[in-house]
Design an enzyme around this catalytic site. Structure first.
Site, PDB file in Angstrom:
ATOM      1  CB  CYS A 196      -0.915  -0.034   1.228  1.00  0.00           C
ATOM      2  SG  CYS A 196      -1.794   1.491   1.565  1.00  0.00           S
ATOM      3  CB  CYS A 256       0.314   1.718   4.128  1.00  0.00           C
ATOM      4  SG  CYS A 256      -1.417   1.205   4.032  1.00  0.00           S
TER       5      CYS A 256
END
Length: 143
Positions: free
Chosen positions: A68, A71
């Site tokens: 991600c 993230c």
């Protein structure tokens, strides 16, 4: 006995930390790991559940995954927030790819998602990457 109960995020042992030692980077009496040192710890589902259920200090979890982009982008901001909130709350990360049951159990629909746990209950949830100042403000408003 005065103090706060904290689960060691490394070995799972319960510890009692005097109030005046919370900001001084207390260590686990069993394994010596930091208990509230202002760093982000990587946890598994069992450790998160135990800490969320038993700890006297609020715990904030960042549900994330290595693939991600947002993230990975938020990770240093989250670490900065952990340093700013040292002794007040503990910030942890849980890799939803390594622990898929966690994503299902907590109904994580998108990542990154942060959740605040206090007194055994989820108190707040926020999805999406945020800068450190916004993370600190959001956590402060919900603890």
């Amino acid at each position: 006995m005065a103090g706060k109960k904290l689960t060691c995020l490394a070995c799972g042992q319960m510890n009692r930390v005097p109030f005046d030692k919370l900001a001084a980077g207390p260590k686990c009496g069993t394994c010596g790991a930091e208990l509230a040192g202002g760093t982000v710890a990587e946890v598994d589902l069992a450790t998160l559940e135990k800490a969320a259920r038993n700890d006297d200090l609020p715990i904030v979890v960042d549900f994330w995954a290595p693939w991600c982009g947002p993230c990975r982008q938020m990770a240093p901001q989250y670490q900065t927030a952990a340093q700013a909130l040292q002794g007040q709350v503990r910030l942890v990360k849980l890799n939803t790819e390594a622990h898929p049951n966690a994503g299902a159990k907590y109904r994580i629909r998108g990542i990154p998602t942060m959740a605040v746990f206090s007194n055994g209950k989820e108190r707040a949830r926020q999805s999406g990457a945020m800068p450190s100042q916004a993370i600190v403000s959001w956590i402060t408003a919900h603890t």
